[in-house]
Write a protein that holds these residues in place. Structure first.
Motif, PDB file in Angstrom:
ATOM      1  N   GLU A  10     -47.327  -3.809  -4.797  1.00 51.39           N
ATOM      2  CA  GLU A  10     -47.690  -3.959  -3.437  1.00 51.39           C
ATOM      3  C   GLU A  10     -49.160  -2.792  -4.047  1.00 51.39           C
ATOM      4  O   GLU A  10     -49.237  -1.829  -4.795  1.00 51.39           O
ATOM      5  CB  GLU A  10     -47.343  -3.625  -2.861  1.00 51.39           C
ATOM      6  N   ARG A  11     -49.947  -2.071  -3.506  1.00 55.01           N
ATOM      7  CA  ARG A  11     -50.730  -1.291  -3.356  1.00 55.01           C
ATOM      8  C   ARG A  11     -50.084   0.045  -2.539  1.00 55.01           C
ATOM      9  O   ARG A  11     -49.055  -0.132  -1.896  1.00 55.01           O
ATOM     10  CB  ARG A  11     -51.736  -2.413  -2.142  1.00 55.01           C
ATOM     11  N   GLU A  13     -50.263   3.992  -2.035  1.00 57.46           N
ATOM     12  CA  GLU A  13     -50.698   5.573  -2.028  1.00 57.46           C
ATOM     13  C   GLU A  13     -49.794   6.687  -2.260  1.00 57.46           C
ATOM     14  O   GLU A  13     -48.901   6.906  -1.709  1.00 57.46           O
ATOM     15  CB  GLU A  13     -51.032   5.734  -0.709  1.00 57.46           C
ATOM     16  N   THR A  22     -54.879   5.405  -4.487  1.00 55.42           N
ATOM     17  CA  THR A  22     -54.316   4.511  -4.473  1.00 55.42           C
ATOM     18  C   THR A  22     -54.388   3.465  -5.204  1.00 55.42           C
ATOM     19  O   THR A  22     -55.467   3.135  -5.886  1.00 55.42           O
ATOM     20  CB  THR A  22     -55.301   3.755  -2.923  1.00 55.42           C
ATOM     21  N   THR A  23     -53.043   2.986  -5.603  1.00 58.77           N
ATOM     22  CA  THR A  23     -52.828   2.083  -6.747  1.00 58.77           C
ATOM     23  C   THR A  23     -52.646   1.098  -6.390  1.00 58.77           C
ATOM     24  O   THR A  23     -51.255   1.261  -5.802  1.00 58.77           O
ATOM     25  CB  THR A  23     -52.685   3.107  -7.994  1.00 58.77           C
ATOM     26  N   GLY A  24     -52.453  -0.058  -7.580  1.00 54.30           N
ATOM     27  CA  GLY A  24     -51.614  -1.601  -7.753  1.00 54.30           C
ATOM     28  C   GLY A  24     -50.742  -1.323  -8.771  1.00 54.30           C
ATOM     29  O   GLY A  24     -49.899  -1.929  -9.050  1.00 54.30           O
ATOM     30  N   ALA A  45     -51.471  -6.554  -6.212  1.00 55.23           N
ATOM     31  CA  ALA A  45     -52.465  -5.698  -5.662  1.00 55.23           C
ATOM     32  C   ALA A  45     -52.553  -5.776  -6.357  1.00 55.23           C
ATOM     33  O   ALA A  45     -52.809  -5.173  -7.903  1.00 55.23           O
ATOM     34  CB  ALA A  45     -52.001  -4.672  -4.724  1.00 55.23           C
ATOM     35  N   CYS A  47     -56.463  -2.959  -6.300  1.00 51.50           N
ATOM     36  CA  CYS A  47     -57.025  -2.236  -5.618  1.00 51.50           C
ATOM     37  C   CYS A  47     -58.261  -1.732  -6.500  1.00 51.50           C
ATOM     38  O   CYS A  47     -59.576  -0.951  -5.574  1.00 51.50           O
ATOM     39  CB  CYS A  47     -56.506  -0.334  -5.556  1.00 51.50           C
ATOM     40  N   ASN A  48     -58.690  -1.501  -7.920  1.00 53.74           N
ATOM     41  CA  ASN A  48     -59.768  -1.099  -8.354  1.00 53.74           C
ATOM     42  C   ASN A  48     -61.044  -2.698  -8.720  1.00 53.74           C
ATOM     43  O   ASN A  48     -60.085  -2.696  -9.898  1.00 53.74           O
ATOM     44  CB  ASN A  48     -58.809  -0.077  -9.049  1.00 53.74           C
ATOM     45  N   ARG A  49     -61.510  -3.088  -8.750  1.00 49.53           N
ATOM     46  CA  ARG A  49     -61.885  -4.580  -8.886  1.00 49.53           C
ATOM     47  C   ARG A  49     -62.515  -4.013 -10.186  1.00 49.53           C
ATOM     48  O   ARG A  49     -63.241  -5.596 -10.853  1.00 49.53           O
ATOM     49  CB  ARG A  49     -62.959  -5.389  -7.920  1.00 49.53           C
ATOM     50  N   LYS A 122     -54.823   6.429 -14.006  1.00 48.78           N
ATOM     51  CA  LYS A 122     -53.605   5.952 -12.912  1.00 48.78           C
ATOM     52  C   LYS A 122     -51.995   5.572 -13.995  1.00 48.78           C
ATOM     53  O   LYS A 122     -51.400   5.893 -13.186  1.00 48.78           O
ATOM     54  CB  LYS A 122     -54.132   4.242 -12.204  1.00 48.78           C
TER      55      LYS A 122
END
Length: 185
Positions: A10-11, A13, A22-24, A45, A47-49, A122
């Protein structure tokens, strides 16, 4: 090769040294089958496409065998599958033998090898230690990104059946070594 675990996250923080990240990357094994879609795994999730997800990196696989190496460096972590942010923990994924373009049938899906994963900060957040990022770059244990050619469900125990071999293409380890060399210069 076969899937040992399927993991999604999940996303989340995280407070990292006074900054909110913010990370998945915090992925955990699930018992049910997961659906591999064209650009992502349903329910996972991203979070960084720019760095994750998308056609060429829809699925991330990592080798169970690599875990033993890393456990020596981080014996105090609570280890479980998904620690490296992988969606598929695979029993014996060997980056030195798998080529860009190799294609596999796994579960209902068809996956094509695209590129190695490049570590980012991350991964350090996940391990609560930024040393892992540099250590990750120093090894050929990058894991593999896959493109989803045919969508479908996969689950633990599903076998990777090779349907196309691209031995004329570079191995994932060769591509990773080239990226590592570029990053040093």
């Amino acid at each position: 090769m076969k899937i040992i675990a399927t993991s999604i996250g999940e996303r989340k923080e995280v407070d990292w040294k006074g900054k909110t990240i913010t990370t998945g990357i915090f992925k955990f094994p699930v018992e049910k089958a997961i659906y591999l879609d064209v650009e992502e795994i349903k329910g996972d999730a991203i979070c960084n496409r720019e760095s994750h997800g998308g056609v060429d990196q829809a699925v991330y696989g990592y080798s169970q065998k690599h875990y033993e190496y890393w456990k020596e460096f981080y014996p105090d972590l609570e280890w479980q599958h998904g620690m490296f942010g992988e969606n598929l923990t695979i029993d014996d994924l060997d980056e030195t033998k798998i080529h860009v373009g190799d294609t596999y049938k796994v579960g209902e899906a068809i996956l094509e090898v695209t590129k190695p994963r490049e570590p980012c900060m991350k991964l350090g957040v996940r391990f609560n230690n930024m040393k892992i990022v540099k250590q990750f770059w120093q090894q050929n244990y990058s894991g593999i990104y896959f493109k989803v050619l045919e969508t479908g469900f996969v689950k633990s125990g599903d076998q990777f059946i090779q349907i196309k071999s691209c031995t004329d293409a570079k191995t994932i380890a060769e591509v990773y070594n080239e990226k590592r060399t570029k990053n040093k210069s």
